[in-house]
Motif scaffolding. Structure first.
Motif, mmCIF file in Angstrom:
data_model
loop_
_atom_site.group_PDB
_atom_site.id
_atom_site.type_symbol
_atom_site.label_atom_id
_atom_site.label_comp_id
_atom_site.label_asym_id
_atom_site.label_seq_id
_atom_site.Cartn_x
_atom_site.Cartn_y
_atom_site.Cartn_z
ATOM 1 N N UNK A 184 51.198 -77.332 83.648
ATOM 2 C CA UNK A 184 50.520 -78.452 82.946
ATOM 3 C C UNK A 184 49.524 -77.800 82.180
ATOM 4 N N UNK A 185 48.964 -76.466 82.704
ATOM 5 C CA UNK A 185 48.133 -75.781 81.918
ATOM 6 C C UNK A 185 48.889 -75.316 80.424
ATOM 7 N N UNK A 186 49.833 -75.029 80.607
ATOM 8 C CA UNK A 186 50.636 -74.555 79.374
ATOM 9 C C UNK A 186 50.971 -75.371 78.305
ATOM 10 N N UNK A 187 51.110 -76.739 78.981
ATOM 11 C CA UNK A 187 51.196 -77.910 78.260
ATOM 12 C C UNK A 187 50.159 -78.369 77.216
ATOM 13 N N UNK A 188 48.885 -77.932 77.535
ATOM 14 C CA UNK A 188 47.822 -77.979 76.727
ATOM 15 C C UNK A 188 47.666 -76.880 75.781
ATOM 16 N N UNK A 189 48.019 -75.630 76.277
ATOM 17 C CA UNK A 189 47.776 -74.471 75.342
ATOM 18 C C UNK A 189 49.226 -73.981 74.549
ATOM 19 N N UNK A 190 50.215 -74.339 74.920
ATOM 20 C CA UNK A 190 51.333 -74.127 73.938
ATOM 21 C C UNK A 190 52.371 -74.891 74.416
ATOM 22 N N UNK A 191 52.784 -76.192 74.246
ATOM 23 C CA UNK A 191 53.706 -77.058 74.698
ATOM 24 C C UNK A 191 54.990 -76.515 74.203
ATOM 25 N N UNK A 192 55.255 -75.643 72.923
ATOM 26 C CA UNK A 192 56.553 -75.099 72.502
ATOM 27 C C UNK A 192 57.217 -74.203 73.783
ATOM 28 N N UNK A 193 56.457 -73.789 74.404
ATOM 29 C CA UNK A 193 56.772 -72.733 75.444
ATOM 30 C C UNK A 193 57.658 -73.473 76.509
ATOM 31 N N UNK A 194 57.045 -74.484 76.659
ATOM 32 C CA UNK A 194 57.676 -75.373 78.022
ATOM 33 C C UNK A 194 59.134 -76.158 77.430
ATOM 34 N N UNK A 195 59.102 -76.038 76.390
ATOM 35 C CA UNK A 195 60.309 -76.790 75.719
ATOM 36 C C UNK A 195 61.493 -75.800 75.891
ATOM 37 N N UNK A 196 61.210 -74.689 75.940
ATOM 38 C CA UNK A 196 62.118 -73.507 75.901
ATOM 39 C C UNK A 196 62.419 -73.382 77.329
ATOM 40 N N UNK A 197 61.376 -73.494 78.365
ATOM 41 C CA UNK A 197 61.816 -73.281 79.651
ATOM 42 C C UNK A 197 62.543 -74.482 80.320
ATOM 43 N N UNK A 198 62.424 -75.688 79.621
ATOM 44 C CA UNK A 198 63.199 -76.850 80.319
ATOM 45 C C UNK A 198 64.834 -76.605 79.711
ATOM 46 N N UNK A 199 64.748 -76.044 78.473
ATOM 47 C CA UNK A 199 66.112 -75.951 78.049
ATOM 48 C C UNK A 199 66.971 -74.741 78.761
ATOM 49 N N UNK A 200 66.039 -73.744 79.294
ATOM 50 C CA UNK A 200 66.730 -72.238 79.704
ATOM 51 C C UNK A 200 66.979 -72.468 81.260
ATOM 52 N N UNK A 201 66.096 -73.322 81.976
ATOM 53 C CA UNK A 201 66.111 -73.148 83.386
ATOM 54 C C UNK A 201 66.370 -74.540 84.010
ATOM 55 N N UNK A 202 66.262 -74.572 85.339
ATOM 56 C CA UNK A 202 66.685 -75.932 86.059
ATOM 57 C C UNK A 202 65.375 -76.440 86.502
ATOM 58 N N UNK A 203 64.291 -76.413 85.566
ATOM 59 C CA UNK A 203 63.000 -76.998 86.109
ATOM 60 C C UNK A 203 63.251 -78.520 86.160
ATOM 61 N N UNK A 204 63.809 -79.127 85.083
ATOM 62 C CA UNK A 204 63.913 -80.656 85.204
ATOM 63 C C UNK A 204 64.650 -80.976 86.585
ATOM 64 N N UNK A 205 65.818 -80.289 86.767
ATOM 65 C CA UNK A 205 66.598 -80.730 88.053
ATOM 66 C C UNK A 205 65.816 -80.401 89.188
ATOM 67 N N UNK A 206 65.015 -79.303 89.354
ATOM 68 C CA UNK A 206 64.284 -79.368 90.441
ATOM 69 C C UNK A 206 63.058 -80.355 90.599
ATOM 70 N N UNK A 207 62.464 -80.711 89.572
ATOM 71 C CA UNK A 207 61.397 -81.861 89.491
ATOM 72 C C UNK A 207 62.070 -83.291 90.075
#
Length: 528
Positions: A184-207
């Motif tokens: 959540x903190x990074x969504x305020x600081x640098x949203x682009x970083x989270x886009x890459x994380x969602x693309x490369x990892x299973x974060x969405x699936x875990x959620x």
């Protein structure tokens, strides 16, 4: 005697207040001052941390078959790592911390075999990414921390670490919460970083999996918040959420609430977050199709029919879907959605049985979605479905035409008042005309545009009774069709190039052309 007793009571009360003040003064004097970390101290901490890491690695190799012999080194490593949390008191040192390899060291420890050590590393990252702290420091330091985490694959490690945590334990629950807060903190600081994380990892699936866990807890609520934040920040993430059976999974999460209300405010927030995710995901054409194919329109109609808490959320989903997809409009009509929509059009309070303050405050928003849906139906439908919508306006002595004109008067008045209230000398970078337009949007201009588009559509049908009723009501209100024409013209002027924004979508209605045609028609009939 009674007077003396009263005097003693007053004296004792006054004395008690003085005692409290004195006690507070003593506490402030005795409190230890907060030590702010400086650069020499930071360097010493990192050097000491290096030594503890090396010692722990050595002991693990030497005594790999006997954990008790390297446990002491892990306790020392844990304690040294915990000291780094104090760096949050000195955000001006963040850039130097990155330069000295601090982010790299902490990131490596997030992958430590000992969960307690890894949790301590997560807590350091959690503290360092606190937006309130970063805002007080050097912007370059903030960027350095975020870039350092991305460069060292820290975010990917955080996602992987989620699978290691046992939420039946207090430390595990807190660890999950801290990781979610980092995102959540990074969504305020640098949203682009989270886009890459969602693309490369299973974060969405875990959620998704975390949201499917039965029962309610704070981490489930936080998971819904993070998923909503991720979905709002990136079209790529919106597409990722809908991949595979994503839309079906979202529908499965809201389906249990079609006939019941949430037991508390936090559960209500959870439901709203999931509906927010659905709405955001519907910005992607493929997800619109998936919603229709997965019978999501039918589910939303059922939820509205039951008039429980989720009914208002379902209305919003329908607006998002039908505003962008003709198949959704067709499915809505075939699912008997008109039987629920038009009673709410006549009386928005009928949409939800709840008499809560929130429900009453939300009626304005509900009204906006309702008039938007009606406009979408008339715009997108043809044949029998279009005729069924038109027939609703012909029922019961044209009562819905009367209601439409009532809404026109209401929102036109609001928008006009908003324009008159604007100060021309505000320093916000906008021209007076732009400022008035924004103020009118805040007060309901968007709804007025949908209402007047609907009026124009009805007039193009050339139904004599409807035409006569519209003109009669406008005369009674001291105006004429020029008022509707003015709204359409302004809507047209401020309409962006929708075709450019939706190149990937084949089901795009060119609203600029539609508005242009409506302008021409109204110009013609207003002279009659």
């Amino acid at each position: 005697m009674e007077e003396d007793d009263g005097g003693d009571d007053d004296y004792e009360e006054e004395e008690t207040e003085e005692d409290r003040a004195a006690q507070l003064d003593r506490m402030l004097e005795e409190a230890e001052p907060v030590e702010v970390m400086d650069l020499p101290q930071l360097k010493r901490l990192l050097t000491a941390l290096d030594r503890k890491v090396m010692k722990n690695q050595e002991m693990r190799v030497r005594h790999s078959d006997d954990p008790t012999k390297f446990m002491e080194s892990e306790v020392e490593l844990f304690e040294e790592l915990t000291k780094l949390q104090a760096l949050a008191t000195a955000p001006d040192l963040y850039a130097e911390f990155v330069r000295l390899g601090g982010v790299n060291k902490v990131t490596e420890l997030m992958d430590h075999d000992n969960v307690d050590v890894a949790l301590a590393a997560v807590e350091v990252v959690h503290e360092l990414t606190d937006p309130t702290v970063l805002e007080e420091g050097d912007p370059e330091g903030m960027q350095a921390i975020v870039d350092g985490l991305a460069d060292n694959a820290a975010l990917e490690l955080l996602v992987r670490f989620l699978a290691r945590l046992d939420e039946t334990q207090d430390d595990g629950r807190q660890g999950v919460y801290n990781i979610l807060e980092v995102f959540e903190n990074l969504s305020e600081l640098q949203p682009g970083a989270l886009e890459a994380v969602c693309d490369k990892t299973d974060l969405i699936d875990w959620l998704f999996k975390r949201l499917k866990v039965k029962g309610f807890d704070q981490n489930k609520l936080y998971s819904s918040e993070v998923l909503s934040i991720l979905c709002q920040s990136s079209e790529k993430t919106q597409a990722k959420v809908g991949e595979g059976e994503g839309m079906d999974r979202l529908l499965g999460l809201v389906a249990p609430w079609k006939k019941k209300d949430p037991p508390g405010e936090e559960e209500a927030e959870l439901i709203q977050n999931i509906f927010n995710v659905i709405c955001s995901a519907l910005m992607v054409p493929a997800n619109q199709s998936a919603l229709v194919e997965g019978e999501g329109i039918e589910l939303m109609v059922i939820i509205m029919q039951n008039r429980r808490f989720a009914a208002r959320c379902a209305l919003r989903v329908l607006d998002y879907a039908m505003n962008r997809n003709t198949a959704a409009c067709e499915r809505f009509v075939s699912a008997m959605g008109l039987k629920t929509l038009f009673p709410a059009f006549m009386r928005p309070s009928s949409l939800c049985l709840s008499k809560s303050k929130e429900a009453k405050q939300g009626q304005k928003e509900d009204e906006e979605h309702i008039v938007s849906i009606v406009s979408s139906l008339l715009l997108r439908l043809g044949g029998e479905s279009h005729a069924r919508v038109l027939n609703k306006f012909m029922e019961n002595g044209l009562e819905k035409v009367d209601r439409l004109m009532e809404l026109h008067e209401k929102y036109h008045k609001r928008a006009k008042e908003a324009a008159n209230d604007v100060e021309d000398d505000e320093e916000d970078g906008l021209t007076p005309e732009e400022r008035r337009y924004m103020a009118r949007l805040d007060r309901g201009l968007f709804s007025l545009q949908h209402i007047d588009v609907t009026i124009a559509f009805l007039l193009t049908e050339e139904i004599e009774e409807v035409d006569a009723r519209v003109r009669l009501i406008m005369r009674q209100n001291g105006t004429d069709l020029a008022e509707v024409l003015e709204t359409i013209e302004e809507y047209h002027r401020n309409m962006g190039d929708e075709a450019d924004r939706n190149k990937a979508q084949s089901d795009v209605v060119d609203m600029k052309e539609v508005l242009k045609d409506l302008e021409a028609f109204l110009n013609y009939v207003s002279k009659e």
